[in-house]
Every structure is written in structure tokens, then in C-alpha cells.
Design a protein around this motif. Structure first.
Motif, PDB file in Angstrom:
ATOM      1  N   ALA A 180       0.863  -1.182   0.000  1.00 18.38           N
ATOM      2  CA  ALA A 180       0.000   0.000   0.000  1.00 18.38           C
ATOM      3  C   ALA A 180       0.897   1.229   0.000  1.00 18.38           C
ATOM      4  CB  ALA A 180      -0.912   0.006   1.227  1.00 18.38           C
ATOM      5  N   MET A 181       0.298   2.399  -0.144  1.00 20.76           N
ATOM      6  CA  MET A 181       1.052   3.649  -0.078  1.00 20.76           C
ATOM      7  C   MET A 181       1.028   4.173   1.352  1.00 20.76           C
ATOM      8  SD  MET A 181       0.486   7.339  -1.942  1.00 20.76           S
ATOM      9  CE  MET A 181      -0.922   7.747  -0.892  1.00 20.76           C
ATOM     10  N   TYR A 182       2.211   4.322   1.923  1.00 22.07           N
ATOM     11  CA  TYR A 182       2.353   4.939   3.251  1.00 22.07           C
ATOM     12  C   TYR A 182       2.656   6.419   3.080  1.00 22.07           C
ATOM     13  CZ  TYR A 182       2.586   0.308   5.396  1.00 22.07           C
ATOM     14  OH  TYR A 182       2.291  -0.963   5.829  1.00 22.07           O
ATOM     15  N   TYR A 183       2.102   7.234   3.967  1.00 22.09           N
ATOM     16  CA  TYR A 183       2.389   8.667   3.880  1.00 22.09           C
ATOM     17  C   TYR A 183       2.525   9.256   5.278  1.00 22.09           C
ATOM     18  CZ  TYR A 183      -2.687   9.169   4.720  1.00 22.09           C
ATOM     19  OH  TYR A 183      -3.957   9.091   5.250  1.00 22.09           O
ATOM     20  N   ASN A 184       3.386  10.272   5.365  1.00 22.05           N
ATOM     21  CA  ASN A 184       3.619  11.003   6.607  1.00 22.05           C
ATOM     22  C   ASN A 184       2.511  12.047   6.753  1.00 22.05           C
ATOM     23  OD1 ASN A 184       4.593  13.190   8.356  1.00 22.05           O
ATOM     24  ND2 ASN A 184       6.531  12.054   8.399  1.00 22.05           N
ATOM     25  N   VAL A 185       1.634  11.821   7.697  1.00 22.12           N
ATOM     26  CA  VAL A 185       0.465  12.686   7.874  1.00 22.12           C
ATOM     27  C   VAL A 185       0.879  14.135   8.118  1.00 22.12           C
ATOM     28  CG1 VAL A 185      -1.566  13.145   9.304  1.00 22.12           C
ATOM     29  CG2 VAL A 185      -0.950  10.780   8.720  1.00 22.12           C
ATOM     30  N   ASP A 186       1.850  14.338   8.959  1.00 17.80           N
ATOM     31  CA  ASP A 186       2.256  15.698   9.324  1.00 17.80           C
ATOM     32  C   ASP A 186       2.854  16.452   8.141  1.00 17.80           C
ATOM     33  OD1 ASP A 186       1.418  15.182  11.894  1.00 17.80           O
ATOM     34  OD2 ASP A 186       3.409  14.593  12.605  1.00 17.80           O
ATOM     35  N   ILE A 187       3.676  15.775   7.340  1.00 16.44           N
ATOM     36  CA  ILE A 187       4.297  16.438   6.193  1.00 16.44           C
ATOM     37  C   ILE A 187       3.246  16.842   5.166  1.00 16.44           C
ATOM     38  CG2 ILE A 187       5.813  16.111   4.205  1.00 16.44           C
ATOM     39  CD1 ILE A 187       7.622  14.413   5.966  1.00 16.44           C
ATOM     40  N   LEU A 188       2.330  15.936   4.864  1.00 19.75           N
ATOM     41  CA  LEU A 188       1.305  16.259   3.875  1.00 19.75           C
ATOM     42  C   LEU A 188       0.437  17.423   4.343  1.00 19.75           C
ATOM     43  CD1 LEU A 188       2.279  13.638   2.536  1.00 19.75           C
ATOM     44  CD2 LEU A 188      -0.110  13.097   2.041  1.00 19.75           C
ATOM     45  N   GLU A 189       0.087  17.421   5.621  1.00 16.55           N
ATOM     46  CA  GLU A 189      -0.731  18.527   6.138  1.00 16.55           C
ATOM     47  C   GLU A 189       0.027  19.846   6.080  1.00 16.55           C
ATOM     48  OE1 GLU A 189      -2.061  17.495  10.013  1.00 16.55           O
ATOM     49  OE2 GLU A 189      -3.615  16.103   9.304  1.00 16.55           O
ATOM     50  N   ALA A 190       1.286  19.825   6.461  1.00 20.12           N
ATOM     51  CA  ALA A 190       2.086  21.055   6.472  1.00 20.12           C
ATOM     52  C   ALA A 190       2.291  21.601   5.058  1.00 20.12           C
ATOM     53  CB  ALA A 190       3.431  20.801   7.133  1.00 20.12           C
ATOM     54  N   ALA A 191       2.369  20.717   4.082  1.00 23.30           N
ATOM     55  CA  ALA A 191       2.587  21.134   2.703  1.00 23.30           C
ATOM     56  C   ALA A 191       1.274  21.455   1.983  1.00 23.30           C
ATOM     57  CB  ALA A 191       3.336  20.045   1.939  1.00 23.30           C
ATOM     58  N   VAL A 209      -4.405  -1.249  -7.805  1.00 23.66           N
ATOM     59  CA  VAL A 209      -4.031  -2.656  -7.640  1.00 23.66           C
ATOM     60  C   VAL A 209      -3.003  -2.758  -6.524  1.00 23.66           C
ATOM     61  CG1 VAL A 209      -2.980  -4.675  -8.725  1.00 23.66           C
ATOM     62  CG2 VAL A 209      -4.472  -3.166 -10.065  1.00 23.66           C
ATOM     63  N   SER A 210      -3.275  -3.628  -5.561  1.00 19.17           N
ATOM     64  CA  SER A 210      -2.308  -3.911  -4.499  1.00 19.17           C
ATOM     65  C   SER A 210      -1.477  -5.115  -4.905  1.00 19.17           C
ATOM     66  CB  SER A 210      -3.023  -4.193  -3.179  1.00 19.17           C
ATOM     67  OG  SER A 210      -2.083  -4.535  -2.179  1.00 19.17           O
ATOM     68  N   ALA A 211      -0.181  -4.957  -4.841  1.00 18.57           N
ATOM     69  CA  ALA A 211       0.709  -6.049  -5.212  1.00 18.57           C
ATOM     70  C   ALA A 211       0.861  -7.016  -4.049  1.00 18.57           C
ATOM     71  CB  ALA A 211       2.075  -5.498  -5.608  1.00 18.57           C
ATOM     72  N   GLY A 212       0.685  -8.282  -4.343  1.00 16.08           N
ATOM     73  CA  GLY A 212       0.905  -9.321  -3.347  1.00 16.08           C
ATOM     74  C   GLY A 212       2.210 -10.033  -3.627  1.00 16.08           C
ATOM     75  N   VAL A 213       2.946 -10.330  -2.604  1.00 12.91           N
ATOM     76  CA  VAL A 213       4.211 -11.044  -2.749  1.00 12.91           C
ATOM     77  C   VAL A 213       4.162 -12.283  -1.877  1.00 12.91           C
ATOM     78  CG1 VAL A 213       6.705 -10.958  -2.463  1.00 12.91           C
ATOM     79  CG2 VAL A 213       5.478  -8.922  -3.218  1.00 12.91           C
ATOM     80  N   MET A 214       4.466 -13.430  -2.470  1.00 10.90           N
ATOM     81  CA  MET A 214       4.449 -14.679  -1.718  1.00 10.90           C
ATOM     82  C   MET A 214       5.790 -15.377  -1.892  1.00 10.90           C
ATOM     83  SD  MET A 214       1.980 -18.005  -2.122  1.00 10.90           S
ATOM     84  CE  MET A 214       2.970 -18.744  -3.414  1.00 10.90           C
ATOM     85  N   ASP A 215       6.425 -15.710  -0.796  1.00 10.66           N
ATOM     86  CA  ASP A 215       7.649 -16.495  -0.842  1.00 10.66           C
ATOM     87  C   ASP A 215       7.341 -17.937  -0.489  1.00 10.66           C
ATOM     88  OD1 ASP A 215       9.056 -14.217  -1.552  1.00 10.66           O
ATOM     89  OD2 ASP A 215       9.443 -13.680   0.529  1.00 10.66           O
ATOM     90  N   ARG A 216       8.300 -18.818  -0.730  1.00 10.23           N
ATOM     91  CA  ARG A 216       8.016 -20.246  -0.720  1.00 10.23           C
ATOM     92  C   ARG A 216       9.099 -21.070  -0.033  1.00 10.23           C
ATOM     93  NH1 ARG A 216       6.478 -17.917  -5.551  1.00 10.23           N
ATOM     94  NH2 ARG A 216       4.522 -18.644  -6.462  1.00 10.23           N
ATOM     95  N   PHE A 217       8.720 -22.286   0.298  1.00  9.01           N
ATOM     96  CA  PHE A 217       9.668 -23.351   0.601  1.00  9.01           C
ATOM     97  C   PHE A 217       9.584 -24.369  -0.524  1.00  9.01           C
ATOM     98  CE2 PHE A 217       9.001 -22.152   5.157  1.00  9.01           C
ATOM     99  CZ  PHE A 217      10.326 -21.936   5.498  1.00  9.01           C
TER     100      PHE A 217
END
Length: 427
Positions: A161-172, A311-319
Motif C-alpha cells: 500500500a502507499m504509506y504517507y507522513n500525515v504531518d508532512i502532507l498537512e504542512a505542505a 491494484v495492491s501487489a501481493g508477494v508470496m515467498d516459498r519453501f
């Protein structure tokens, strides 16, 4: 895989062995006694099992060290050795071991189809008890299906997902962007607000470059393949997507060197309040908390273009298990390993430790109950889009798209680079 081996072995054999804890004169140092020939006689009465596991974060090595000690104490007839290798090195390490007839018994990694194509693996059901096999989400198992045979079991998964810094976005004075146009405008405003802050994070390294490629093409209506499974790497949608991503870098809206700065570097910058927005996995909250950060952040859907759904990318690792001529006793010992690893409580501890998502239904219930913030992610991962890892060419495609991105950062034409890659992969 043969292409990968030829390229890697010409330049990196000694370096890769040193990187994984061995030496050029002793390629299996620290890795047990796995080989392409029948099992050697174990030390004493113990059956030796060696595992190569990917390093997911700061706690991975310690977790596996504890697991190894606990497992060996609980199973006196088995001598388990787990070697943890960083994602930057693991492909070189494994391919070098395979070329030296020293494949591990069990491998924890993302790709598998190239090993199947070279007849190096055995079907995973040969090594997993019916009870453990029944725990997995069927959709996850299908990600490792080639011609009706399941070749690997899921280790863990993550969603992005997209993470964002709440304080920076508000200040800008920036709203959370949902489209590429909004993202570009947000980057401009954040840069104008504080030029010392990177507005947007991009990882085009060998660690996550294929993920960056997926984020942009999938959210521009593109894909790696068409509905019939044919490679479509150089479509106009894909070209436009990577040109947009590279354009953000050239316009000075991203971290300074996406070709060398991994997602861990981005996560450190984000946790320090030096990066305003980035696409990342559900494990970021755990990573940031473990680093002692108190940054005020939230997450949202990945921005998209042209009216396409996010679209959310899913990543699956394996044995997976290499066909090392195992005895019946060795196969039973490997089944014991997987039974022990996928014990509901122990497996949930593994998943929560680095903030990933479980691949078993019981694990999902435990994780969601133990950490309420993970509950939405447990739901999301079931509807993610995954890489086409069941295709034999995936390992070459993965490295190929990373090369395209890195060459484009140096000024290469995205269209010409993708045309060349498509021609090389599709023939």
C-alpha cells in the motif's frame, strides 16, 4: 535459470561464497551437506537437513537460530542447519551451490519455476504431511502450480500500500494522492515546502526493482502477461508506466539513488521523517516500531492512472525441496521440519515477528486476533495481484525489468529497453 548461472558464475562465484558465510575453497561451509547426489551418511545416528532461508529483516537471523536450537532439541535424531542469506545475495548463493552439485535440501525464496524447468525439485507433497498441507490457503498453493503439480508451499506473504507522513502532507497543504497527476502535484508542493524532504520513495534495486515495475504497470492498466499467459513486457501501458516512474526520479521528487537504495533504506528515511510517501509492505509498521520511530503515518491505496482501479501487489515467498536423492528416512525428517515450522502458534510467531501475512487459515485468525492492525491486511492479501512466478522465464524477467529500470535511470530509452527485453524473453 541456465542464463542466470552462466552470467553469475563468470563473475561472482568466490564473492557469493564469502557473502553467505563460506569460502571459495569450501562452498558448503555453514550450509550442511545438501548435494545433488544421494544423502551422505549422517554424523552419528542423526539425519542432516540443511536449509537456506532468505533474510527478511533485522530479526530473521535470530529467529532462525532459536528455531534451529529448539528443533534440534525436540528432534534428537535430526541435525538441522539453517543458513540465512540476504535477498541481495541469495540468488547468487543458491545458483552457485546448485552448479557445484551442493543444492540445499530446503530453500526459502520467491522463485521456483526455473528450478522446476531444470528438473532440480521434487513435488512438494512428497515432503509435507497431509495435515500440514491442508492448512494452506488453496489460492496460495495454486501460485506454485505448473502443469497440475504443486512444487512449493507458501512461507509467508505481504501486501503493498502507499504509506504517507500525515504531518508532512498537512504542512505542505497536500491531500492524499489517488492518481498519478495528484501524486506529481503533491511531490511539487512537498518539495516547495521543504527541499530536504524526499517527496516519494522508489526502490529499483535488485531487492525490490521487480516490485516497482509491478506497482506502476499494474496501476496503468498494464501487466507482465496477457490473458493467455504470453509475455507482454513492452506494451504501451508498460512503457508509459516506467517512463512516469523514471520521470519522478529525474524531476528530483524521489530519493537520490533508486538503483542502490533498497526498501529498507526507504523505510529508515520514512521512519526518520525524511521521506513523505512510499509504497511498501504491511511489515513497515513493525519495522518502524522496532527502530524506535514515532513518525505519524497512515496508509492508503496505491495511486493509479487513467481511471484504472488501484491494484495492491501481493508477494508470496516459498519453501521448496531439491531432488537430492533423499532416503525415506530423510524425507520423513523433512516432513518433521515442516510440521514443526507450521505449528499454528510457532508459525504465527514467525509471521508476526517481521510483520508479514500468514499463508494458513489458522495463522490468519491468530495474527488478526493478536494484532488488530493486521486484520485489514489479512483480508487484502486474498485479493492481491501476484507476479507470474509459475512461468519458467520469471527469474530472467525479474532481473530483466530491474535492468530496464536501472538503464532508464542512466538515460536509456524505456521503449527500446522493453522492446529488447520482450524479444529476448519471448524469442
Amino acid at each position: 535459470m541456465k542464463k542466470i548461472l552462466a552470467a553469475l558464475l563468470a563473475t561472482a562465484m568466490s564473492l557469493s561464497l564469502v557473502a553467505c558465510g563460506g569460502t571459495p575453497s569450501n562452498p558448503s561451509s555453514g550450509s550442511g551437506s545438501g548435494s545433488g547426489s544421494p544423502d551422505p551418511a549422517p554424523s552419528g545416528d542423526k539425519i542432516a537437513i540443511n536449509v537456506i532461508a532468505a533474510e527478511y529483516g533485522k530479526q530473521t537471523k535470530d529467529w532462525w537460530a532459536g528455531f534451529q536450537n529448539d528443533f534440534n532439541a525436540a528432534n534428537e535424531g535430526i541435525d538441522l542447519k539453517v543458513e540465512v542469506v540476504s535477498w541481495n545475495d541469495i540468488y547468487t548463493v543458491v545458483n552457485t551451490r546448485v552448479s557445484n552439485n551442493a543444492a540445499p535440501d530446503i530453500l526459502n525464496i520467491d522463485t521456483f519455476a526455473d528450478y522446476v524447468g531444470d528438473d532440480l525439485l521434487r513435488p512438494i507433497k512428497d515432503f509435507v504431511s497431509d495435515e500440514t498441507y491442508a492448512k494452506f490457503y488453496p489460492a496460495f498453493l495454486e501460485q506454485s502450480n505448473i502443469d497440475g503439480t504443486i512444487w512449493a508451499i507458501p512461507d509467508l506473504a505481504s501486501a503493498r500500500a502507499m504509506y504517507y507522513n500525515v504531518d508532512i502532507l498537512e504542512a505542505a497543504g497536500v491531500e492524499v494522492p489517488t492518481t498519478w497527476d495528484e501524486l506529481t502535484e503533491a511531490c511539487k508542493k512537498i518539495k516547495a515546502y521543504d527541499s530536504s524532504i524526499y517527496p516519494w520513495g522508489i526502490d529499483m534495486t535488485t531487492d525490490e526493482g521487480q516490485a516497482a515495475f509491478a506497482y506502476y504497470i499494474w496501476n496503468n492498466g498494464g501487466d507482465f502477461t496477457d490473458a493467455d499467459g504470453n509475455w507482454t513486457l513492452n506494451t504501451p501501458e508498460n512503457v508509459e508506466a516506467i517512463e512516469y516512474a523514471v520521470g519522478l526520479v529525474k524531476d528530483g521528487y524521489t530519493n537520490s539513488d533508486p538503483a542502490t537504495e533498497t526498501r529498507y533504506d526507504l523505510q529508515d528515511l520514512f521512519g526518520a521523517g525524511k521521506l513523505a510517501m512510499m509504497i511498501g509492505p504491511n511489515s513497515i509498521p513493525t519495522y518502524i516500531a522496532d527502530g524506535g520511530s514515532t513518525v505519524n503515518y497512515a496508509f492508503a491505496a496505491i495511486p493509479t492512472n487513467g481511471g484504472n482501479p488501484s491494484v495492491s501487489a501481493g508477494v508470496m515467498d516459498r519453501f521448496m525441496c531439491f531432488d537430492n536423492g533423499h532416503s525415506d528416512e530423510k524425507i520423513e525428517a523433512i516432513k518433521t521440519f515442516f510440521d514443526y515450522f507450521y505449528d499454528d502458534a510457532r508459525y504465527s510467531d514467525w509471521v508476526l515477528m517481521e510483520g508479514f501475512l500468514p499463508a494458513t487459515s489458522a495463522g490468519g485468525e491468530i495474527v488478526a486476533k493478536a494484532d488488530e492492525s493486521m486484520a485489514p491486511w489479512v483480508d487484502i492479501v486474498g485479493s492481491c495481484k501476484f507476479y507470474p512466478t509459475a512461468k519458467a522465464e520469471w527469474a530472467d524477467v525479474k532481473q530483466g525489468v530491474i535492468n530496464v529500470e536501472q538503464q532508464a535511470l542512466l538515460g536509456g530509452s524505456v521503449r527500446e529497453l522493453l522492446d529488447a527485453l520482450q524479444s529476448d524473453i519471448a524469442g
